[in-house]
Design a protein around this motif. Sequence first.
Motif, PDB file in Angstrom:
ATOM      1  N   SER A   1      10.609  26.788 -35.172  1.00 17.68           N
ATOM      2  CA  SER A   1      10.957  26.734 -33.697  1.00 17.68           C
ATOM      3  C   SER A   1      10.285  25.939 -32.776  1.00 17.68           C
ATOM      4  O   SER A   1      10.553  26.249 -31.560  1.00 17.68           O
ATOM      5  CB  SER A   1      11.002  28.362 -33.259  1.00 17.68           C
ATOM      6  N   LEU A   2       9.455  25.186 -33.235  1.00 18.31           N
ATOM      7  CA  LEU A   2       8.613  24.476 -32.306  1.00 18.31           C
ATOM      8  C   LEU A   2       7.851  23.203 -33.196  1.00 18.31           C
ATOM      9  O   LEU A   2       8.153  23.079 -34.282  1.00 18.31           O
ATOM     10  CB  LEU A   2       7.419  25.282 -31.698  1.00 18.31           C
ATOM     11  N   GLY A   3       7.320  22.453 -32.342  1.00 21.04           N
ATOM     12  CA  GLY A   3       6.773  21.157 -32.739  1.00 21.04           C
ATOM     13  C   GLY A   3       5.248  21.132 -32.371  1.00 21.04           C
ATOM     14  O   GLY A   3       4.985  21.616 -31.353  1.00 21.04           O
ATOM     15  N   VAL A   4       4.396  20.659 -33.222  1.00 20.27           N
ATOM     16  CA  VAL A   4       2.924  20.256 -32.782  1.00 20.27           C
ATOM     17  C   VAL A   4       2.739  18.813 -32.978  1.00 20.27           C
ATOM     18  O   VAL A   4       2.983  18.338 -33.901  1.00 20.27           O
ATOM     19  CB  VAL A   4       2.216  21.233 -33.793  1.00 20.27           C
ATOM     20  N   LEU A   5       2.257  18.334 -31.597  1.00 18.46           N
ATOM     21  CA  LEU A   5       1.901  17.072 -31.422  1.00 18.46           C
ATOM     22  C   LEU A   5       0.389  16.948 -31.475  1.00 18.46           C
ATOM     23  O   LEU A   5      -0.208  17.455 -30.604  1.00 18.46           O
ATOM     24  CB  LEU A   5       2.518  16.256 -30.298  1.00 18.46           C
ATOM     25  N   SER A   6      -0.329  16.473 -32.568  1.00 18.61           N
ATOM     26  CA  SER A   6      -1.634  16.289 -32.579  1.00 18.61           C
ATOM     27  C   SER A   6      -2.131  15.109 -32.149  1.00 18.61           C
ATOM     28  O   SER A   6      -1.705  13.804 -32.738  1.00 18.61           O
ATOM     29  CB  SER A   6      -2.131  16.452 -34.153  1.00 18.61           C
ATOM     30  N   LEU A   7      -3.110  15.000 -31.380  1.00 15.57           N
ATOM     31  CA  LEU A   7      -3.597  13.605 -30.811  1.00 15.57           C
ATOM     32  C   LEU A   7      -5.061  13.560 -31.341  1.00 15.57           C
ATOM     33  O   LEU A   7      -6.000  14.458 -31.411  1.00 15.57           O
ATOM     34  CB  LEU A   7      -3.822  13.546 -29.328  1.00 15.57           C
ATOM     35  N   ALA A   8      -5.661  12.249 -31.814  1.00 16.29           N
ATOM     36  CA  ALA A   8      -7.053  11.946 -31.947  1.00 16.29           C
ATOM     37  C   ALA A   8      -7.333  10.537 -31.271  1.00 16.29           C
ATOM     38  O   ALA A   8      -6.496   9.814 -31.242  1.00 16.29           O
ATOM     39  CB  ALA A   8      -7.216  11.668 -33.471  1.00 16.29           C
ATOM     40  N   GLY A   9      -8.584  10.545 -30.858  1.00 17.22           N
ATOM     41  CA  GLY A   9      -9.210   9.323 -30.353  1.00 17.22           C
ATOM     42  C   GLY A   9      -9.546   9.819 -28.699  1.00 17.22           C
ATOM     43  O   GLY A   9      -9.708  10.855 -28.168  1.00 17.22           O
ATOM     44  N   TYR A  10      -8.974   8.747 -27.936  1.00 17.82           N
ATOM     45  CA  TYR A  10      -9.306   9.021 -26.387  1.00 17.82           C
ATOM     46  C   TYR A  10      -8.140   8.777 -25.583  1.00 17.82           C
ATOM     47  O   TYR A  10      -7.659   7.650 -25.705  1.00 17.82           O
ATOM     48  CB  TYR A  10     -10.677   8.117 -25.979  1.00 17.82           C
ATOM     49  N   LEU A  11      -7.666   9.849 -24.897  1.00 21.11           N
ATOM     50  CA  LEU A  11      -6.585   9.426 -23.911  1.00 21.11           C
ATOM     51  C   LEU A  11      -7.025   8.974 -22.867  1.00 21.11           C
ATOM     52  O   LEU A  11      -7.052   9.649 -21.717  1.00 21.11           O
ATOM     53  CB  LEU A  11      -5.616  10.717 -23.872  1.00 21.11           C
ATOM     54  N   GLY A  12      -7.240   7.541 -22.556  1.00 23.48           N
ATOM     55  CA  GLY A  12      -7.447   6.848 -21.384  1.00 23.48           C
ATOM     56  C   GLY A  12      -6.239   5.895 -21.095  1.00 23.48           C
ATOM     57  O   GLY A  12      -5.170   5.895 -21.496  1.00 23.48           O
ATOM     58  N   PRO A  13      -6.490   5.310 -20.043  1.00 21.25           N
ATOM     59  CA  PRO A  13      -5.170   4.453 -19.454  1.00 21.25           C
ATOM     60  C   PRO A  13      -4.803   3.440 -20.481  1.00 21.25           C
ATOM     61  O   PRO A  13      -3.533   3.165 -20.514  1.00 21.25           O
ATOM     62  CB  PRO A  13      -6.049   3.459 -18.387  1.00 21.25           C
ATOM     63  N   ASP A  14      -5.566   2.992 -21.476  1.00 22.68           N
ATOM     64  CA  ASP A  14      -5.097   2.211 -22.360  1.00 22.68           C
ATOM     65  C   ASP A  14      -4.136   2.822 -23.403  1.00 22.68           C
ATOM     66  O   ASP A  14      -3.434   2.116 -24.358  1.00 22.68           O
ATOM     67  CB  ASP A  14      -6.110   1.307 -23.212  1.00 22.68           C
ATOM     68  N   ALA A  15      -4.292   4.130 -23.428  1.00 26.54           N
ATOM     69  CA  ALA A  15      -3.342   4.810 -24.647  1.00 26.54           C
ATOM     70  C   ALA A  15      -2.297   5.682 -23.817  1.00 26.54           C
ATOM     71  O   ALA A  15      -1.636   6.356 -24.702  1.00 26.54           O
ATOM     72  CB  ALA A  15      -4.345   5.930 -25.373  1.00 26.54           C
ATOM     73  N   VAL A  16      -2.181   5.612 -22.762  1.00 21.92           N
ATOM     74  CA  VAL A  16      -1.033   6.339 -22.039  1.00 21.92           C
ATOM     75  C   VAL A  16       0.251   6.003 -22.739  1.00 21.92           C
ATOM     76  O   VAL A  16       1.263   6.706 -22.889  1.00 21.92           O
ATOM     77  CB  VAL A  16      -1.284   6.264 -20.396  1.00 21.92           C
ATOM     78  N   HIS A  17       0.512   4.592 -22.657  1.00 21.79           N
ATOM     79  CA  HIS A  17       1.785   4.219 -23.084  1.00 21.79           C
ATOM     80  C   HIS A  17       2.046   4.446 -24.492  1.00 21.79           C
ATOM     81  O   HIS A  17       3.263   4.963 -25.028  1.00 21.79           O
ATOM     82  CB  HIS A  17       1.668   2.726 -23.132  1.00 21.79           C
ATOM     83  N   ARG A  18       1.001   4.530 -25.542  1.00 19.58           N
ATOM     84  CA  ARG A  18       1.276   5.087 -26.921  1.00 19.58           C
ATOM     85  C   ARG A  18       1.631   6.475 -26.875  1.00 19.58           C
ATOM     86  O   ARG A  18       2.350   7.207 -27.492  1.00 19.58           O
ATOM     87  CB  ARG A  18      -0.041   4.890 -27.486  1.00 19.58           C
ATOM     88  N   PHE A  19       0.822   7.257 -25.897  1.00 17.78           N
ATOM     89  CA  PHE A  19       1.024   8.748 -25.721  1.00 17.78           C
ATOM     90  C   PHE A  19       2.525   9.088 -25.181  1.00 17.78           C
ATOM     91  O   PHE A  19       3.278   9.801 -25.818  1.00 17.78           O
ATOM     92  CB  PHE A  19       0.206   9.411 -25.010  1.00 17.78           C
ATOM     93  N   THR A  20       3.019   8.203 -24.273  1.00 18.21           N
ATOM     94  CA  THR A  20       4.401   8.619 -23.728  1.00 18.21           C
ATOM     95  C   THR A  20       5.526   8.137 -24.889  1.00 18.21           C
ATOM     96  O   THR A  20       6.568   8.903 -24.977  1.00 18.21           O
ATOM     97  CB  THR A  20       4.615   7.265 -22.475  1.00 18.21           C
ATOM     98  N   GLY A  21       5.038   7.464 -25.459  1.00 15.40           N
ATOM     99  CA  GLY A  21       5.935   6.792 -26.492  1.00 15.40           C
ATOM    100  C   GLY A  21       6.151   7.908 -27.683  1.00 15.40           C
ATOM    101  O   GLY A  21       7.163   8.101 -28.113  1.00 15.40           O
ATOM    102  N   ALA A  22       5.185   8.647 -27.845  1.00 18.22           N
ATOM    103  CA  ALA A  22       4.944   9.861 -29.029  1.00 18.22           C
ATOM    104  C   ALA A  22       5.871  11.098 -28.317  1.00 18.22           C
ATOM    105  O   ALA A  22       6.636  11.627 -28.794  1.00 18.22           O
ATOM    106  CB  ALA A  22       3.594  10.209 -29.218  1.00 18.22           C
ATOM    107  N   ILE A  23       5.717  11.381 -26.928  1.00 19.87           N
ATOM    108  CA  ILE A  23       6.184  12.257 -26.344  1.00 19.87           C
ATOM    109  C   ILE A  23       7.936  11.959 -26.406  1.00 19.87           C
ATOM    110  O   ILE A  23       8.839  12.732 -26.673  1.00 19.87           O
ATOM    111  CB  ILE A  23       5.944  12.444 -24.895  1.00 19.87           C
ATOM    112  N   GLY A  24       8.234  10.802 -26.261  1.00 20.60           N
ATOM    113  CA  GLY A  24       9.669  10.242 -26.227  1.00 20.60           C
ATOM    114  C   GLY A  24      10.378  10.603 -27.639  1.00 20.60           C
ATOM    115  O   GLY A  24      11.219  11.075 -27.903  1.00 20.60           O
ATOM    116  N   TRP A  25       9.359  10.278 -28.670  1.00 17.50           N
ATOM    117  CA  TRP A  25       9.849  10.304 -30.082  1.00 17.50           C
ATOM    118  C   TRP A  25       9.999  11.722 -30.226  1.00 17.50           C
ATOM    119  O   TRP A  25      10.892  12.197 -31.005  1.00 17.50           O
ATOM    120  CB  TRP A  25       8.655   9.763 -30.943  1.00 17.50           C
TER     121      TRP A  25
END
Length: 150
Positions: free
Chosen positions: A12-36
């Motif tokens: 009934s849910l999803g888990v999105l696990s992140l590794a690394g550093y969520l800085g300005p350079d990674a925001v686009h990749r994070f946003t893409g993962a959320i869209g996915w």
Amino acid sequence: MTIEWRYTTHHSLGVLSLAGYLGPDAVHRFTGAIGWVQARGTGPVILDLTELRGWSAAGRLAVAQAARQLHSDGRRLELAAIPADDSLVPDSTHPPIPVHRDLPTALATHRDPAWDGRERCTDEWLDTHTSTDQCLMQAMHSNEPSKEEP
């Protein structure tokens, strides 16, 4: 520096696990993962930050925006294991974001042990992190083919 991600579906849910550093350079990749995740899942999304080394103000803002994006789709974002040196305090324009001490605590609040055993992650996740089950590789770049493992 960027992030790697893994998405695991539960009943009934999803888990999105992140590794690394969520800085300005990674925001686009994070946003893409959320869209996915938004396009393929249902129910609440637990953002597991256990392996996140830290996040910048831009990273925290991206998480707050992801909560708003999921909320507009009738879904809730929850956080597990936020970095110890920081907290996320969204303003009043964002939906509330429940914060859990760790992933097991977050999962326990949903009391749903059913899991379909499917994970999706970036190719690099398997290079540096342990995958608990089979991982369906999802290419993050349009020029990389998708891979599936049985």
